[in-house]
Design an enzyme around this catalytic site. Structure first.
Site, PDB file in Angstrom:
ATOM      1  N   ALA A   1     -21.760   1.809  16.461  1.00 37.35           N
ATOM      2  CA  ALA A   1     -22.765   2.739  16.974  1.00 37.35           C
ATOM      3  C   ALA A   1     -23.478   2.165  18.196  1.00 37.35           C
ATOM      4  O   ALA A   1     -23.878   1.003  18.215  1.00 37.35           O
ATOM      5  CB  ALA A   1     -23.787   3.057  15.884  1.00 37.35           C
TER       6      ALA A   1
ATOM      7  N   ASN B   1     -17.365   9.749  16.670  1.00 40.28           N
ATOM      8  CA  ASN B   1     -18.528  10.319  15.995  1.00 40.28           C
ATOM      9  C   ASN B   1     -19.431  11.019  17.005  1.00 40.28           C
ATOM     10  O   ASN B   1     -19.197  10.970  18.217  1.00 40.28           O
ATOM     11  CB  ASN B   1     -19.278   9.215  15.239  1.00 40.28           C
ATOM     12  CG  ASN B   1     -19.921   9.730  13.967  1.00 40.28           C
ATOM     13  OD1 ASN B   1     -20.463  10.828  13.941  1.00 40.28           O
ATOM     14  ND2 ASN B   1     -19.864   8.924  12.917  1.00 40.28           N
TER      15      ASN B   1
ATOM     16  N   ALA C   1     -22.105  -3.009  16.815  1.00 39.01           N
ATOM     17  CA  ALA C   1     -23.049  -1.956  17.190  1.00 39.01           C
ATOM     18  C   ALA C   1     -24.061  -2.462  18.209  1.00 39.01           C
ATOM     19  O   ALA C   1     -24.562  -3.588  18.115  1.00 39.01           O
ATOM     20  CB  ALA C   1     -23.777  -1.441  15.948  1.00 39.01           C
TER      21      ALA C   1
ATOM     22  N   ARG D   1     -15.596 -14.363  17.061  1.00 34.69           N
ATOM     23  CA  ARG D   1     -14.547 -15.015  16.267  1.00 34.69           C
ATOM     24  C   ARG D   1     -13.285 -14.179  16.310  1.00 34.69           C
ATOM     25  O   ARG D   1     -13.289 -13.027  16.737  1.00 34.69           O
ATOM     26  CB  ARG D   1     -15.002 -15.196  14.820  1.00 34.69           C
ATOM     27  CG  ARG D   1     -15.294 -13.892  14.079  1.00 34.69           C
ATOM     28  CD  ARG D   1     -15.723 -14.162  12.644  1.00 34.69           C
ATOM     29  NE  ARG D   1     -16.054 -12.953  11.918  1.00 34.69           N
ATOM     30  CZ  ARG D   1     -15.169 -12.173  11.303  1.00 34.69           C
ATOM     31  NH1 ARG D   1     -13.873 -12.474  11.363  1.00 34.69           N
ATOM     32  NH2 ARG D   1     -15.549 -11.099  10.647  1.00 34.69           N
TER      33      ARG D   1
ATOM     34  N   HIS E   1     -22.541   2.735  41.137  1.00 34.17           N
ATOM     35  CA  HIS E   1     -23.186   3.074  42.402  1.00 34.17           C
ATOM     36  C   HIS E   1     -23.498   1.789  43.160  1.00 34.17           C
ATOM     37  O   HIS E   1     -23.763   0.747  42.547  1.00 34.17           O
ATOM     38  CB  HIS E   1     -24.476   3.859  42.151  1.00 34.17           C
ATOM     39  CG  HIS E   1     -24.255   5.111  41.359  1.00 34.17           C
ATOM     40  ND1 HIS E   1     -23.796   6.272  41.929  1.00 34.17           N
ATOM     41  CD2 HIS E   1     -24.406   5.360  40.033  1.00 34.17           C
ATOM     42  CE1 HIS E   1     -23.685   7.195  40.989  1.00 34.17           C
ATOM     43  NE2 HIS E   1     -24.042   6.673  39.828  1.00 34.17           N
TER      44      HIS E   1
ATOM     45  N   THR F   1     -19.494  -5.748  29.363  1.00 35.14           N
ATOM     46  CA  THR F   1     -19.479  -5.843  30.820  1.00 35.14           C
ATOM     47  C   THR F   1     -18.224  -6.504  31.363  1.00 35.14           C
ATOM     48  O   THR F   1     -17.956  -6.412  32.564  1.00 35.14           O
ATOM     49  CB  THR F   1     -20.697  -6.631  31.319  1.00 35.14           C
ATOM     50  OG1 THR F   1     -20.652  -7.965  30.771  1.00 35.14           O
ATOM     51  CG2 THR F   1     -22.004  -5.961  30.897  1.00 35.14           C
ATOM     52  N   LYS F   2     -17.458  -7.192  30.486  1.00 32.89           N
ATOM     53  CA  LYS F   2     -16.247  -7.891  30.902  1.00 32.89           C
ATOM     54  C   LYS F   2     -15.145  -7.634  29.887  1.00 32.89           C
ATOM     55  O   LYS F   2     -15.405  -7.201  28.768  1.00 32.89           O
ATOM     56  CB  LYS F   2     -16.506  -9.397  31.016  1.00 32.89           C
ATOM     57  CG  LYS F   2     -17.516  -9.764  32.097  1.00 32.89           C
ATOM     58  CD  LYS F   2     -17.707 -11.269  32.172  1.00 32.89           C
ATOM     59  CE  LYS F   2     -18.719 -11.628  33.269  1.00 32.89           C
ATOM     60  NZ  LYS F   2     -18.936 -13.100  33.352  1.00 32.89           N
TER      61      LYS F   2
END
Length: 204
Positions: A141, A84, A159, A182, A114, A164-165
């Site tokens: 989203a 989208n 959304a 779940r 960085h 991060t993992k």
């Protein structure tokens, strides 16, 4: 090893090296052209995607506008991928997206990082780690996927989540940081939203 050769190595490098910038700007010009091309010119837009992206499967569609650091040059799309509007791809190294995966509005997939050290960061140094997103996933989203992350097949990311993992296959995961809530299972074959039941005929 040249700065250009370090891009896909995971090593720290200088992204403003002139040889890198010259190549990168060419892809950005083509991306700008895609974003300006009217949606009614579907065949033309599809051909442009094949020039922009590293790989594009059948029936892929990217809504305009989208932004990618390399125009999509390091992005590999399976078949029937839909994104989208507002997609951001920090594609300084490779991004892989599997067949039938959907990306909601304003999704960001980042491969670049960085150094935390302020001296190195002040020099504009960078490193890149690839991202892998499996088949038949749905990223809602505003999802943000961080460098080096792998998301398994058939997984839904809620959304606004920040991934991060690594997230395994066949789960619903949400939150900041994103966590598995779940498994995808029988409940999801009966209900598509809260107490709204699925017509069994849809599975036939």
């Amino acid at each position: 090893m040249t700065e250009r050769e370090k891009i896909h190595s995971g090593n720290i490098y200088w992204p403003n090296d002139p040889t890198i910038m010259e190549e990168q700007l060419g892809y950005l010009d083509l991306m700008d052209e895609y974003n300006r091309t009217p949606r009614r010119l579907q065949a033309q837009r599809a051909e442009m995607l094949k020039k922009l992206f590293a790989e594009v499967g059948e029936n892929c569609y990217i809504e305009s506008p989208y932004f990618a650091n390399w125009g999509g040059h390091h992005v590999h799309l399976g078949a029937n991928v839909y994104a989208n509007a507002g997609l951001t791809l920090v594609d300084d190294t490779h991004i892989y997206v599997g067949d039938h995966t959907m990306l909601g509005p304003n999704v960001t997939i980042a491969t670049a990082g960085h150094p935390i050290d302020p001296v190195l960061r002040s020099r504009g140094l960078q490193y890149n780690l690839p991202v892998h997103i499996g088949k038949n996933c749905w990223l809602g989203a505003g999802v943000i996927v961080m460098p080096g992350v792998t998301i398994g097949d058939n997984t839904v990311i809620g959304a606004g989540s920040i991934v991060t993992k690594d997230i395994p296959s066949g789960v619903v995961a949400v939150g900041n940081p994103c966590r598995v809530m779940r498994q995808v299972g029988e409940h999801d074959r009966k209900y598509y939203y809260r107490d709204r039941e699925i017509d069994p005929a849809l599975f036939e």
